[in-house]
Design a protein around this motif. Sequence first.
Motif, PDB file in Angstrom:
ATOM      1  N   GLN A  34       0.828  -1.204   0.000  1.00  0.00           N
ATOM      2  CA  GLN A  34       0.000   0.000   0.000  1.00  0.00           C
ATOM      3  C   GLN A  34       0.867   1.260   0.000  1.00  0.00           C
ATOM      4  O   GLN A  34       0.553   2.244  -0.681  1.00  0.00           O
ATOM      5  CB  GLN A  34      -0.923  -0.004   1.218  1.00  0.00           C
ATOM      6  CG  GLN A  34      -1.981   1.090   1.180  1.00  0.00           C
ATOM      7  CD  GLN A  34      -2.981   0.933   2.312  1.00  0.00           C
ATOM      8  OE1 GLN A  34      -2.855   0.042   3.152  1.00  0.00           O
ATOM      9  NE2 GLN A  34      -3.978   1.805   2.343  1.00  0.00           N
ATOM     10  N   LEU A  37       2.076   1.868  -3.403  1.00  0.00           N
ATOM     11  CA  LEU A  37       1.006   2.464  -4.208  1.00  0.00           C
ATOM     12  C   LEU A  37       0.912   3.968  -3.953  1.00  0.00           C
ATOM     13  O   LEU A  37       0.709   4.762  -4.886  1.00  0.00           O
ATOM     14  CB  LEU A  37      -0.335   1.791  -3.884  1.00  0.00           C
ATOM     15  CG  LEU A  37      -0.573   0.410  -4.519  1.00  0.00           C
ATOM     16  CD1 LEU A  37      -1.778  -0.266  -3.874  1.00  0.00           C
ATOM     17  CD2 LEU A  37      -0.782   0.524  -6.026  1.00  0.00           C
ATOM     18  N   ASP A  38       1.076   4.370  -2.689  1.00  0.00           N
ATOM     19  CA  ASP A  38       1.050   5.802  -2.357  1.00  0.00           C
ATOM     20  C   ASP A  38       2.199   6.546  -3.033  1.00  0.00           C
ATOM     21  O   ASP A  38       2.030   7.684  -3.501  1.00  0.00           O
ATOM     22  CB  ASP A  38       1.139   5.981  -0.834  1.00  0.00           C
ATOM     23  CG  ASP A  38      -0.129   5.535  -0.124  1.00  0.00           C
ATOM     24  OD1 ASP A  38      -1.187   5.494  -0.791  1.00  0.00           O
ATOM     25  OD2 ASP A  38      -0.057   5.211   1.078  1.00  0.00           O
ATOM     26  N   HIS A  41       1.361   6.966  -6.700  1.00  0.00           N
ATOM     27  CA  HIS A  41       0.338   8.000  -6.846  1.00  0.00           C
ATOM     28  C   HIS A  41       0.947   9.398  -6.720  1.00  0.00           C
ATOM     29  O   HIS A  41       0.639  10.307  -7.496  1.00  0.00           O
ATOM     30  CB  HIS A  41      -0.748   7.794  -5.782  1.00  0.00           C
ATOM     31  CG  HIS A  41      -1.805   8.849  -5.807  1.00  0.00           C
ATOM     32  ND1 HIS A  41      -1.923   9.797  -4.808  1.00  0.00           N
ATOM     33  CD2 HIS A  41      -2.770   9.130  -6.722  1.00  0.00           C
ATOM     34  CE1 HIS A  41      -2.923  10.604  -5.097  1.00  0.00           C
ATOM     35  NE2 HIS A  41      -3.456  10.219  -6.253  1.00  0.00           N
ATOM     36  N   TRP A  82       1.660   0.928 -11.249  1.00  0.00           N
ATOM     37  CA  TRP A  82       0.415   1.042 -10.471  1.00  0.00           C
ATOM     38  C   TRP A  82      -0.461  -0.201 -10.667  1.00  0.00           C
ATOM     39  O   TRP A  82      -0.996  -0.754  -9.703  1.00  0.00           O
ATOM     40  CB  TRP A  82      -0.332   2.305 -10.897  1.00  0.00           C
ATOM     41  CG  TRP A  82      -1.695   2.438 -10.269  1.00  0.00           C
ATOM     42  CD1 TRP A  82      -2.878   2.014 -10.775  1.00  0.00           C
ATOM     43  CD2 TRP A  82      -1.989   3.018  -8.997  1.00  0.00           C
ATOM     44  NE1 TRP A  82      -3.903   2.294  -9.919  1.00  0.00           N
ATOM     45  CE2 TRP A  82      -3.385   2.915  -8.804  1.00  0.00           C
ATOM     46  CE3 TRP A  82      -1.220   3.621  -7.999  1.00  0.00           C
ATOM     47  CZ2 TRP A  82      -4.029   3.389  -7.674  1.00  0.00           C
ATOM     48  CZ3 TRP A  82      -1.858   4.099  -6.864  1.00  0.00           C
ATOM     49  CH2 TRP A  82      -3.250   3.980  -6.703  1.00  0.00           C
ATOM     50  N   LEU A  85       1.092  -3.297  -8.840  1.00  0.00           N
ATOM     51  CA  LEU A  85       0.970  -3.188  -7.380  1.00  0.00           C
ATOM     52  C   LEU A  85      -0.480  -3.311  -6.926  1.00  0.00           C
ATOM     53  O   LEU A  85      -0.764  -3.936  -5.895  1.00  0.00           O
ATOM     54  CB  LEU A  85       1.556  -1.856  -6.906  1.00  0.00           C
ATOM     55  CG  LEU A  85       3.085  -1.734  -6.967  1.00  0.00           C
ATOM     56  CD1 LEU A  85       3.519  -0.307  -6.651  1.00  0.00           C
ATOM     57  CD2 LEU A  85       3.743  -2.712  -5.986  1.00  0.00           C
ATOM     58  N   LEU A  86      -1.397  -2.723  -7.677  1.00  0.00           N
ATOM     59  CA  LEU A  86      -2.812  -2.774  -7.293  1.00  0.00           C
ATOM     60  C   LEU A  86      -3.334  -4.210  -7.341  1.00  0.00           C
ATOM     61  O   LEU A  86      -4.029  -4.663  -6.419  1.00  0.00           O
ATOM     62  CB  LEU A  86      -3.629  -1.885  -8.224  1.00  0.00           C
ATOM     63  CG  LEU A  86      -5.121  -1.747  -7.888  1.00  0.00           C
ATOM     64  CD1 LEU A  86      -5.297  -1.126  -6.502  1.00  0.00           C
ATOM     65  CD2 LEU A  86      -5.833  -0.907  -8.939  1.00  0.00           C
ATOM     66  N   TYR A  89      -1.740  -6.086  -4.459  1.00  0.00           N
ATOM     67  CA  TYR A  89      -2.346  -5.731  -3.163  1.00  0.00           C
ATOM     68  C   TYR A  89      -3.603  -6.565  -2.913  1.00  0.00           C
ATOM     69  O   TYR A  89      -3.836  -7.059  -1.802  1.00  0.00           O
ATOM     70  CB  TYR A  89      -2.678  -4.243  -3.144  1.00  0.00           C
ATOM     71  CG  TYR A  89      -3.333  -3.780  -1.865  1.00  0.00           C
ATOM     72  CD1 TYR A  89      -2.598  -3.679  -0.678  1.00  0.00           C
ATOM     73  CD2 TYR A  89      -4.685  -3.454  -1.837  1.00  0.00           C
ATOM     74  CE1 TYR A  89      -3.197  -3.260   0.507  1.00  0.00           C
ATOM     75  CE2 TYR A  89      -5.296  -3.038  -0.661  1.00  0.00           C
ATOM     76  CZ  TYR A  89      -4.547  -2.943   0.500  1.00  0.00           C
ATOM     77  OH  TYR A  89      -5.152  -2.533   1.675  1.00  0.00           O
TER      78      TYR A  89
END
Length: 325
Positions: A34, A37-38, A41, A82, A85-86, A89
């Motif tokens: 997570q 991911l941040d 972003h 992204w 990783l998404l 997750y």
Amino acid sequence: YSLFKNLMSGKSKESLDIFNELYSSGADPGVIIQDLLDVVHWLTRVHVTPEVVNEPGVSEIDKNMGMELAKELNTAELSKTWQILLKGYQEVQNHDMPNVIAEMVLIRLIYASDLPTAEELVKDLLKKNHDSKIDNDESKEEKGSDSDNTIKEQYHKTEKVPSKGINTDTVIEMKNVDNLLKDPNSKVQENNIKIEKKDENIVLSSFKDVANFFLKKKEILLFNHLFSHVRLVHFQKGKIELNPTEDLPKDFGSKIGTMLSEWTNQRWIVSFSKTKGEISLEEQNERDKKETVKKMMQNKRVKEILKVFPEATIEAIKEEGDKDE
């Protein structure tokens, strides 16, 4: 940021060491993914709108690392990261061994960093197509040059041949070579000039002649339709009117007309009528056969044979010289 930089650099050992160190210190694998991911972003925002780093509340490390990494990575790479990783997750959240799944996600990301982006693939494909087109054009030019040289050699050779004894085909070939030399756009295939000739001395004076001509051309299916499935309503040179006795292919009339036109070098039109017309060629053949048998039965020698063999019948009549099947 240290883990993310190593992942983007394709450093598998360093990346996994950092992850295992975080996991051993009590960090949750899902939280690690997570956090990554941040980071993605944040870098995407910096890449799209650089002025975001000056907003209130942005830490110094986020500002510096954001500006540094945003310059090294493009939007396509960030988007690919992204997505990996998404998906990873979601896998981590639904598995009993999240640390193992998280490691596999990171390994997937490491090797994906070496893969070209969609934009790079498209550019590479377009470049290959462009290079291939250039090679083909050059190849065609070389072949065209070779063909021209070959034609010129053939032309000079024909010029040296004495006129005495030259047949019509040779004269036609020489004229075609001359025309090709005058027209640079003419195409020569396999350095040979093929001359197609129409069938000469074709006399189609009846519908039966037409049907037999299709048999001669080995168009068996069309001959069968002409022989058995149509009746003649009207016939004249270049025009045939028929009455079908069975369902025919939709293109039957146009196909017959086209083939006759090509073979005879004269336009032929085939049309259909509801008028009954004559009996079919097959019916005519059966009628003629019966009449011939009837006449044969009146022959003196045949009568003598039938007296000896009273149950004998005439099954077939052959012309003299016909071969037995």
